[in-house]
Design an enzyme around this catalytic site. Sequence first.
Site, short mmCIF file in Angstrom:
data_model
loop_
_atom_site.label_atom_id
_atom_site.label_comp_id
_atom_site.label_asym_id
_atom_site.label_seq_id
_atom_site.Cartn_x
_atom_site.Cartn_y
_atom_site.Cartn_z
N HIS A 1 -8.77 4.03 -2.33
CA HIS A 1 -7.86 2.93 -2.06
C HIS A 1 -6.43 3.44 -2.05
CE1 HIS A 1 -5.55 -0.87 -3.22
NE2 HIS A 1 -6.03 -1.08 -2.02
N HIS A 2 -5.71 3.15 -0.97
CA HIS A 2 -4.30 3.51 -0.82
C HIS A 2 -3.50 2.25 -0.55
CE1 HIS A 2 -5.29 7.88 0.66
NE2 HIS A 2 -5.39 7.74 -0.65
N GLU A 3 -2.99 1.61 -1.58
CA GLU A 3 -2.01 0.54 -1.38
C GLU A 3 -0.65 1.19 -1.22
OE1 GLU A 3 0.02 -2.23 -0.41
OE2 GLU A 3 -2.01 -2.93 -0.89
N GLU B 1 -3.70 -5.74 5.84
CA GLU B 1 -2.33 -6.16 6.15
C GLU B 1 -1.71 -5.40 7.33
OE1 GLU B 1 -3.47 -7.09 2.17
OE2 GLU B 1 -2.70 -5.11 2.67
N GLU C 1 -10.21 -13.03 -0.40
CA GLU C 1 -9.35 -12.99 -1.58
C GLU C 1 -8.57 -14.30 -1.77
OE1 GLU C 1 -7.28 -9.60 0.10
OE2 GLU C 1 -5.37 -10.59 -0.32
#
Length: 698
Positions: free
Chosen positions: A410-412, A481, A505
Site C-alpha cells: 500500500h502506497h498512500e 483517487e 468505504e
Amino acid sequence: MNVHIKLFAIALVLTSCSSTTENLLSPDGNIEIAFTLTDKGEPSYSAKYKGNDIVLPSLLGFVLKDTTSLTDNFKITGIERSDFNESWTPVWGENDTIENCYTQMIVNLQQGDRKMDIEFRAYNDGFGFRYIFPEQTAKAFVIADEATQIAMAGDHTAWWIPGDYDTQEYEYTTSRLSEIRAHADDNFMNNASQQRFSPTGVQTALMLKTNDGLYLNLHEAALVDFPAMSLELNDTTMTFKSHLTPGQGGTIATIHTPFKTPWRTITVGEKATDILASNLILNLNDPCILDDVSWIHPTKYMGVWWEMITGKSSWSYTWADNFNLATFDYSKAKPNGIHGANNENVRRYIDFASEHGFDQLLVEGWNIGWEDWFGKEKDYVFDFVTPYPDFDIAALNDYAHRKGIKLMMHHETSSSVDNYDRHMDAAYDLMKRYGYDAVKSGYVGNIIPKGEHHYSQKQVKHYLDAVKKAADKHIMVNAHEAVRPTGLCRTYPNLVGNESAMGQEFADMSPQHCTILPFTRLKGGPMDFTPGIFRMKITDFAPGGQGKQKRATIPNQLALYLTMYSPLQMAADMPEHYQKHMDAFQFIKDVPVDWSKSVYLDAEPGDFIVVARKDKGSDAWYVGGVTDENARDYTLDYNFLPPGKTYEATIYADAPDGDGFDNPEVYTITTKTVDSTSKDKIHMARGGGFAISIKPVE
C-alpha cells in the site's frame, strides 16, 4: 487474432471552405455520422441511430492561448476511409475474446499552415472521435479550452455526478438534463479534495435515456498526456461542451506535435444491458504493448483495511503529529495501542486468508508517517520503505509465502505527488525484494504542488507513468483517487483496478449506487469496490467509527462479485465477521475473478442489474443480481446455459424477512438441479440481491 482491413483514401485539395457533408455508417448501418464545415469553416458533426437524431449539429475544435484558435476558417484537404475487423484476447476480462469491428473516416483539415485531423470510428454499439495533430511547422499548441460540443436531441433522463476537478466520490443523482442545475447540490458531500466548476457541470461516464427508450453513454477513451474531460451543459439548448481540468496557473494543456487526443465517445443501446455489454471504450484503446504478460494475474484478496475504515483500529502507530518524518524517532514514541498493522494481527489475517484460498493480503498502515498525513499538505509525508516498529516486513513476508499467499503493498501518497515520484523507484524495488507483485496506491487530499488537480494534464501523466514503471518491474497497480479509467487497461493490463468513485468505504451509501456504477464509472475499466461486507451494523463493533449502518443484505454483497466486474476482488470484511457466516462465505471462496463469457440478463440503471458469467477455468457459471431501495421479485431464466447439460445450482438469497435496512444479515441457501430450460423466481429485499453458483453435474 483475426484481422480484416480495408483502406482507401480520397484526396481532396480545396481552395475554399467546403459545405460538402461526409457521412460514415457503422458496420450494421444503424449509426450514421455526418461531418461538414459551416459557412465559417467551423468543423461540425451530427449523428443518427436508425434515422433518429442522437447528436444534433455540434461544433468541434480548440481555443488556443495567445494565438488564433482552431475553431474556424478550416479547409478540408482530404478524406481517408477504411474499415477494420478483428477479434482480440484480453489478458483478463469479462470475456475471453472481444470483437473489434468498425468503419473509419479521417477528415484532414487545414487552417493556414496549421493542420488538424479529426478521426471518426463507428461501431455497431456507438462511435468515437478524436483530434490528430500531424507533424507540422507548429511544434506545440497551448490549449486554453476545448470547443467540442455534444448537442443532445432531447431533455433526456440522466444519471450524473457533479463536475469536479478532484473527486468522483459522490452519490449519483437521477434527473432530466434540464433539472441538473436545480439538483446540483442534492447529493453534495464534503471530500478531502474537491473543486466543482459549474452548477451544470457533470462528469463522465454519463448515462442517459431518451424519451423513446434509447440508452446513451458519454465518456472518453485512451486518456494519455491530456487533462480529463468533464461536460458542461447549456440547459437551454441541451448542448454539452467539453470542459478540461486545468493545472497550475489555470493552464489547460500543452501538446507537442505529432499528437492524438483522447477519444470522445458515445455508446448507444436499445436496452440497458447493451450499454453494460459494450466494449467500445476498450476497443478505442491501443492493443497491449507489454511483451510479457505472464506475471499479470487476477487476484482475490483480503486486507487489514476495513477495521481502519470503520474506526476499530488506526493506520498510525502513535498519536504524535506535526513532526519532521526525517528526524522523528519512532523507537522512543509511545504506541497508541490500536495500530492495525501489527505483527500479531497481520499474522491472524494471513492465517485466515491462507486457510480459505485467497491469493493476497493487503496491509495498510504498515509504513511510518501516518500520524501526520491527512490534510497537512506536506511534501515529505511518506518514504514508502520504512516500516513501523511493530511491522516486521521480512518476517511477515516469509510467513505469508510459507502459507501460500503474498502480501499486497500500500502506497498512500497524501497527494504529495512529487514526493512519490522521488521515492517510487526505491518503493518498487522494496516490493521486488520482498516478493510483492501488486500495489494499491492512494491520492487522498489536495494535490501537491498546489494548483494542480487530480485530473489535470500533469497528474494524468503521473498516474500512467507509475503504471509503466510498475510494468517494467512486473508490478500490478490498483490506483485509488486517481483519474477515472478510460480503457487503458487494454494497453497496460497491469492496471488491474482503480477506485475513482464512491466505493464501499462510504459505508452508508444508498443501495441504488451499486445499480448505477456499472453504467458509469465501470465503463472505463474495473473498480476496486471492495465488496463482501457481512456485518452491517458498524457501530456495534466500532462505536464512534465512520459510518452508521450499511444498507445492504449479505446476498447483495455476494452478488457484487458478479455485478461489479473486476479482476481484483477483495473480501473486505474482517475474519471474525466471516466466521459467523461461513456458509455464505463459501460463495466468496468459490467465485472466480476471471471470466470466459459474460451475459447481462436484465438491468435498468438506478433499479437493478442481473448478470451471468462463465468461469474461465472451468465449466461453472455464476449469477449475481442486485436491487435498489425497492424490493423486487425476479424470474431468472437459465437459458444462458448450454442446452443438454445438467448443473447443480447453489442459490444464496435474501430470507423472506430479510431487509437491507432493518434485517440485513439473514439469508437462505438452497441447492437444486437446473438446466437451460429451468426458471426460478427469486426475491430481492430492499438493498438486497442474490448470488448463484452453477456447477456441472459430473
